[in-house]
Design an enzyme around this catalytic site. Structure first.
Site, PDB file in Angstrom:
ATOM      1  N   HIS A 118     -10.171 -20.990  19.816  1.00  0.00           N
ATOM      2  CA  HIS A 118     -10.036 -20.906  18.365  1.00  0.00           C
ATOM      3  C   HIS A 118     -10.390 -19.518  17.837  1.00  0.00           C
ATOM      4  O   HIS A 118      -9.751 -19.021  16.913  1.00  0.00           O
ATOM      5  CB  HIS A 118     -10.936 -21.968  17.718  1.00  0.00           C
ATOM      6  CG  HIS A 118     -10.725 -22.133  16.254  1.00  0.00           C
ATOM      7  ND1 HIS A 118      -9.564 -22.667  15.724  1.00  0.00           N
ATOM      8  CD2 HIS A 118     -11.519 -21.846  15.189  1.00  0.00           C
ATOM      9  CE1 HIS A 118      -9.662 -22.696  14.407  1.00  0.00           C
ATOM     10  NE2 HIS A 118     -10.830 -22.208  14.056  1.00  0.00           N
ATOM     11  N   TYR A 173      -8.407 -16.302  20.871  1.00  0.00           N
ATOM     12  CA  TYR A 173      -6.959 -16.214  21.157  1.00  0.00           C
ATOM     13  C   TYR A 173      -6.708 -15.769  22.599  1.00  0.00           C
ATOM     14  O   TYR A 173      -5.755 -15.050  22.884  1.00  0.00           O
ATOM     15  CB  TYR A 173      -6.271 -15.249  20.181  1.00  0.00           C
ATOM     16  CG  TYR A 173      -6.292 -15.693  18.738  1.00  0.00           C
ATOM     17  CD1 TYR A 173      -5.393 -16.646  18.279  1.00  0.00           C
ATOM     18  CD2 TYR A 173      -7.215 -15.168  17.833  1.00  0.00           C
ATOM     19  CE1 TYR A 173      -5.402 -17.067  16.958  1.00  0.00           C
ATOM     20  CE2 TYR A 173      -7.238 -15.584  16.512  1.00  0.00           C
ATOM     21  CZ  TYR A 173      -6.326 -16.534  16.079  1.00  0.00           C
ATOM     22  OH  TYR A 173      -6.340 -16.963  14.773  1.00  0.00           O
ATOM     23  N   GLU A 207      -3.489 -20.884   7.954  1.00  0.00           N
ATOM     24  CA  GLU A 207      -4.428 -21.269   9.007  1.00  0.00           C
ATOM     25  C   GLU A 207      -4.425 -22.784   9.158  1.00  0.00           C
ATOM     26  O   GLU A 207      -4.120 -23.514   8.220  1.00  0.00           O
ATOM     27  CB  GLU A 207      -5.843 -20.767   8.711  1.00  0.00           C
ATOM     28  CG  GLU A 207      -6.040 -19.309   9.070  1.00  0.00           C
ATOM     29  CD  GLU A 207      -7.504 -18.970   9.340  1.00  0.00           C
ATOM     30  OE1 GLU A 207      -8.368 -19.780   8.957  1.00  0.00           O
ATOM     31  OE2 GLU A 207      -7.758 -17.903   9.915  1.00  0.00           O
ATOM     32  N   HIS A 253      -6.336 -26.496  10.210  1.00  0.00           N
ATOM     33  CA  HIS A 253      -7.598 -27.237  10.270  1.00  0.00           C
ATOM     34  C   HIS A 253      -7.279 -28.623  10.821  1.00  0.00           C
ATOM     35  O   HIS A 253      -7.558 -29.650  10.199  1.00  0.00           O
ATOM     36  CB  HIS A 253      -8.260 -27.301   8.895  1.00  0.00           C
ATOM     37  CG  HIS A 253      -9.695 -26.880   8.924  1.00  0.00           C
ATOM     38  ND1 HIS A 253     -10.672 -27.476   8.181  1.00  0.00           N
ATOM     39  CD2 HIS A 253     -10.326 -25.903   9.624  1.00  0.00           C
ATOM     40  CE1 HIS A 253     -11.843 -26.892   8.410  1.00  0.00           C
ATOM     41  NE2 HIS A 253     -11.654 -25.934   9.280  1.00  0.00           N
ATOM     42  N   ASN A 254      -6.701 -28.618  12.021  1.00  0.00           N
ATOM     43  CA  ASN A 254      -6.122 -29.833  12.586  1.00  0.00           C
ATOM     44  C   ASN A 254      -7.156 -30.828  13.097  1.00  0.00           C
ATOM     45  O   ASN A 254      -7.186 -31.986  12.678  1.00  0.00           O
ATOM     46  CB  ASN A 254      -5.164 -29.463  13.720  1.00  0.00           C
ATOM     47  CG  ASN A 254      -4.060 -28.534  13.259  1.00  0.00           C
ATOM     48  OD1 ASN A 254      -3.685 -28.534  12.088  1.00  0.00           O
ATOM     49  ND2 ASN A 254      -3.536 -27.730  14.171  1.00  0.00           N
ATOM     50  N   GLN A 257     -16.948 -29.385   8.660  1.00  0.00           N
ATOM     51  CA  GLN A 257     -17.677 -28.771   7.567  1.00  0.00           C
ATOM     52  C   GLN A 257     -17.548 -29.597   6.282  1.00  0.00           C
ATOM     53  O   GLN A 257     -16.649 -30.420   6.145  1.00  0.00           O
ATOM     54  CB  GLN A 257     -17.134 -27.354   7.315  1.00  0.00           C
ATOM     55  CG  GLN A 257     -17.063 -26.496   8.563  1.00  0.00           C
ATOM     56  CD  GLN A 257     -15.746 -26.612   9.306  1.00  0.00           C
ATOM     57  OE1 GLN A 257     -15.054 -27.613   9.218  1.00  0.00           O
ATOM     58  NE2 GLN A 257     -15.411 -25.588  10.057  1.00  0.00           N
ATOM     59  N   ASP A 263     -15.497 -13.253   5.251  1.00  0.00           N
ATOM     60  CA  ASP A 263     -15.941 -14.621   5.015  1.00  0.00           C
ATOM     61  C   ASP A 263     -16.563 -15.190   6.282  1.00  0.00           C
ATOM     62  O   ASP A 263     -16.276 -14.739   7.392  1.00  0.00           O
ATOM     63  CB  ASP A 263     -14.779 -15.494   4.542  1.00  0.00           C
ATOM     64  CG  ASP A 263     -13.935 -16.012   5.684  1.00  0.00           C
ATOM     65  OD1 ASP A 263     -13.357 -15.172   6.389  1.00  0.00           O
ATOM     66  OD2 ASP A 263     -13.845 -17.237   5.863  1.00  0.00           O
ATOM     67  N   SER A 294     -21.202 -23.784   7.838  1.00  0.00           N
ATOM     68  CA  SER A 294     -21.356 -24.172   6.436  1.00  0.00           C
ATOM     69  C   SER A 294     -20.410 -23.334   5.579  1.00  0.00           C
ATOM     70  O   SER A 294     -20.189 -22.153   5.848  1.00  0.00           O
ATOM     71  CB  SER A 294     -22.803 -23.953   5.980  1.00  0.00           C
ATOM     72  OG  SER A 294     -23.680 -24.818   6.658  1.00  0.00           O
ATOM     73  N   GLN A 295     -19.883 -23.960   4.548  1.00  0.00           N
ATOM     74  CA  GLN A 295     -18.825 -23.325   3.757  1.00  0.00           C
ATOM     75  C   GLN A 295     -19.367 -22.460   2.618  1.00  0.00           C
ATOM     76  O   GLN A 295     -20.565 -22.415   2.366  1.00  0.00           O
ATOM     77  CB  GLN A 295     -17.924 -24.422   3.188  1.00  0.00           C
ATOM     78  CG  GLN A 295     -17.209 -25.221   4.262  1.00  0.00           C
ATOM     79  CD  GLN A 295     -16.184 -24.396   4.999  1.00  0.00           C
ATOM     80  OE1 GLN A 295     -15.115 -24.090   4.484  1.00  0.00           O
ATOM     81  NE2 GLN A 295     -16.495 -24.023   6.226  1.00  0.00           N
ATOM     82  N   GLY A 308      -1.367 -14.517  10.702  1.00  0.00           N
ATOM     83  CA  GLY A 308      -1.058 -15.791  11.331  1.00  0.00           C
ATOM     84  C   GLY A 308      -2.250 -16.420  12.013  1.00  0.00           C
ATOM     85  O   GLY A 308      -3.391 -15.951  11.904  1.00  0.00           O
TER      86      GLY A 308
END
EC number: 6.3.5.3
Length: 738
Positions: free
Chosen positions: A41, A44, A85, A87-88, A233, A261, A306-307, A527
């Site tokens: 993740h 790559y 992006e 978030h599967n 999260q 971020d 954490s977001q 991407g």
């Protein structure tokens, strides 16, 4: 007994490489940092070697891949930042929070570049919907999560796509795309430079949510995955709204050297990425990181996801200026470290050094790279075989059209997008439901067109050609809306790269995307790759999603698919061939997912798109729509439903009736022209050597289609609309979810 390195997701050779690089064994903290940063993740490691094939530069590209988002120039000193992006895995376990935090993360990527987010899109995949309560639960949760976060942020969700296929039954795909507007001189990057400059942490306090999220996203989903809800999260859009405004204000002060971020792998990722870009090092003290839970150890602080958190590199001496602005927005900021002149990421716990690693070795540029063996699936040749004569022709083609319009893959997605606020900020000119969304750029005559596209069934049967089609279909949607395609962001969703078949599918898709983007002059500016989208029962279909932006120089010259006026002439550009392999018709009506997919001529496609755009910009076109899933019959029905007016179509052909109606031959556009402009349009198409034919007329309140003089479809537009608009909602309400 599992080795320590295996417990964090590392292979024996990777661990040996770490020991050799450090000249010692890593301690527990360091080992965990390598575990998350060298996860697929973050690193790559199985995909990076293929990125060299993408065209990533061009006269309009201001920032290509490698930053938080790509940026493309649109003139007047303005630019568009965009990225998609996935978030599967989180969405498979906790659909609401998984989808919501996917939206939150992509928004932060955009404003980390200094851009104000102006639009959201999404591309979603689920298992077959009918009769499956689990799929309905996931769909409801994901849509609510996207709506809950985007709506609270005040950012319109203007477009997207949703498809259903059994390959996604246990592994849904949730890809979020964000687009931002920025002035050229306001662009910022995630770089830590200037020895002695302060590292400041801004936003929400750090908790244990999301720990191990990057590693979780790099593994196959199993029955035990439900136990990993802690890796998902939890988002707070109201906090993010404050963070967005605070960061954009801070960036205007000139005090911010770099901004990043805290996304996948949290603090460690933000630190090593910014340090590597700045070709330096960094010291941080985990005790200074704000926490919302007690007893957290350094490794938890470093890898928590954490977001709503940002890392700022602040010019030394201007920290208080930052604190004042952050405080004004009701947020907290603190100095947690400084930029150093070596290459180390040095982690303190108070006065004690608890970890010291070369920053670049953690970054994706320093991670191992793999180029696995590859081979097509053993059953591919058999899958591609299709004898059209073995497919029975339906007796009632009107009934067949109704069934296709009720297919969840073709039916209106209004049940979904009506939950999204797509008009907030009042810049949306063309709303969801058309070929592409269109937004005005205030203060200029310009607009932008946005879309996401991918036919994953095509990519399953032929990943290279299917990926090319994803690019050109996105471009067709932009062109039909009056825009010139200028750039893409790609969301590459695949199964395991460690199987020959999985890596072959990925490799073929990248080569297909690259060829089409090069031909269509749409560079890849950003991407994301998401591997291991599979369960114990098998892999998803290859799903390389194309998010595309197009530029509209004059917003008054937009176009929609809706038929406009009775008497307008319907013209088909392109040729219909006997191509039903991989089609929605073959899958929905005959239950078969096989065959050779439609052939694509990139040179013809480019000429067609150029001419269609010129005709639209020349005010010669009343409506325009690309023909894709469902073919000609579905395309005409969609235009008629959108315009609330009927059509009479006549085709003379040697092809079978069902093939004429439902073939998905590529490079086809359906346009309507005022009678007084028809001769001009036909002459221009003839001069450009564009195949075309006059099909019929916009008229009445029925859809009537004749083939070789025989009426094969005759339906009320009102009834077709009722079927098309109501199908998805009926499926969702047929099995209430407690």
């Amino acid at each position: 007994m599992t080795n320590q390195y295996e417990a964090v997701g590392l292979k024996a050779k990777e661990y040996e490489g770490i020991v050799e690089m450090l000249g010692r064994e890593p301690n527990e903290l360091e080992l965990n940092l390598y575990g998350v940063m060298w996860s697929e993740h973050c690193s790559y490691k199985h995909s990076r070697s293929m990125f060299k094939h993408f065209p990533t530069s061009g006269p309009s590209v201001l920032q290509g891949p490698g930053e938080n988002a790509g940026i493309v120039d649109i003139g007047d000193g303005l630019a568009i930042a965009m990225k998609i992006e996935s978030h599967n895995h989180p969405s498979a376990i906790e659909p609401y929070q998984g989808a919501a935090t996917g939206v939150g993360g992509i928004i932060r990527d955009i404003f980390a570049m200094g851009a104000r987010p102006i639009a959201l899109l999404n591309s979603l995949r689920f298992g077959e919907l009918e009769g499956d309560a689990r799929v309905k639960y996931l769909l409801e949760g994901v849509v609510e999560g996207i709506a809950g976060y985007g709506n609270c942020m005040g950012i319109p969700t203007v477009g997207g796509e949703v498809y259903f296929n059994q390959s996604y039954r246990g592994n849904p795909l949730v890809n979020a795309m964000c687009v931002g507007l920025i002035e050229h001189d306001a662009i910022h990057r995630g770089t830590a430079s200037g020895v002695g400059n302060s590292i400041m942490y801004v936003g929400a306090a750090t908790g244990r949510d999301g720990i191990g999220g990057a590693s979780f996203a790099s593994a196959t989903l199993t029955e035990e995955s439900e136990e990993k809800r802690a890796a998902v999260q939890v988002g707070d859009p109201f906090m993010e709204k404050l963070l967005l405004e605070a960061c954009l204000e801070l960036l205007k002060t000139g005090s911010i050297i770099g901004i990043q971020d805290l996304g996948a792998a949290g603090l460690v990722s933000a630190c090593c990425e910014t340090a590597t870009r700045g070709e330096g090092g960094m010291e941080i003290d985990v005790l200074k990181v704000p926490r919302r839970e007690t007893g957290m150890v350094p490794v938890e602080v470093m890898i928590s996801e954490s977001q709503e958190r940002m890392l700022l590199i602040v010019e030394r001496g201007r920290e208080e200026e930052v604190n004042e602005i952050v405080k004004k927005w009701g947020l907290h900021s603190v100095i947690i470290g400084r930029v150093t002149n070596d290459d180390k990421l040095r982690i303190f716990e108070g006065d004690k050094v608890v970890g010291e690693i070369p920053a670049e070795s953690l970054d994706s540029s320093g991670a191992p790279r793999y180029e696995p063996d590859y081979a097509p699936p053993a059953d591919l040749a058999e899958l591609q075989k299709l004898d059209i004569e073995s497919i029975p022709e339906p007796r009632d083609l009107s009934s067949t059209l109704r069934k296709l319009l009720a297919s969840p893959n073709i039916a209106s997605k209004e049940w979904i997008y009506r939950q999204y606020d797509h008009m907030v900020r009042t810049n949306t000119v063309i709303k969801p439901g058309s070929d592409a969304a269109v937004l005005r750029i205030r203060g200029t005559k310009k607009g932008i067109a946005l879309t996401t596209d991918c036919n994953s069934r095509y990519c399953y049967l032929d990943p290279r050609e299917g990926s090319k089609i994803a690019v050109v279909e996105a471009a067709r949607n932009i062109v039909c809306s009056g825009g010139k395609p200028i750039a893409i962001t790609d969301g590459l969703n695949f199964g395991s790269p460690e199987t020959p078949e999985g890596y072959w599918q990925f490799r073929e898709s990248v080569l297909g995307l690259s060829e089409a983007c090069r031909e269509m002059d749409t560079p890849v500016i950003s991407g994301n790759v998401s591997f291991y989208n599979q369960t114990e029962k098998g892999s998803i279909h290859p799903t390389p999603i194309v998010g595309m932006v197009g530029l509209i120089e004059d917003i008054s010259k937009t176009c929609t698919m809706a038929f406009k006026e009775a008497g307008d002439i319907i013209v088909l550009l392109g040729q219909t061939k006997a191509e039903i392999g991989g089609s929605e018709y073959l899958a929905s009506i005959h239950g078969q997912e096989k065959g050779k997919i439609p052939h694509l001529n990139l040179s013809l496609e480019k000429r067609l798109q150029k001419e269609v755009l010129a005709l639209i910009q020349g005010d010669l076109v009343q409506s325009a729509h690309d023909l894709s899933e469902g073919g000609l019959a579905v395309g005409v029905a969609e235009c008629a439903i959108a315009g609330g007016i009927g059509a009479r179509v006549e085709v003379n052909t040697e092809l079978r009736n069902d093939i004429v109606l439902f073939s998905e031959s590529q490079s086809r556009f359906l346009m309507t022209i005022k009678p007084e402009h028809l001769e001009t349009v036909q002459e221009r198409l003839k001069q450009s050597n564009i195949p075309h034919e006059q099909l019929g007329t916009v008229i009445g309140n029925e859809l009537q289609m004749q083939i070789n003089g025989n009426v094969v479809v005759k339906e009320s537009i009102g009834e077709l609309e009722e079927i098309w608009r109501g199908a998805l909602q009926c499926l969702m309400e047929s099995m209430k979810i407690d």
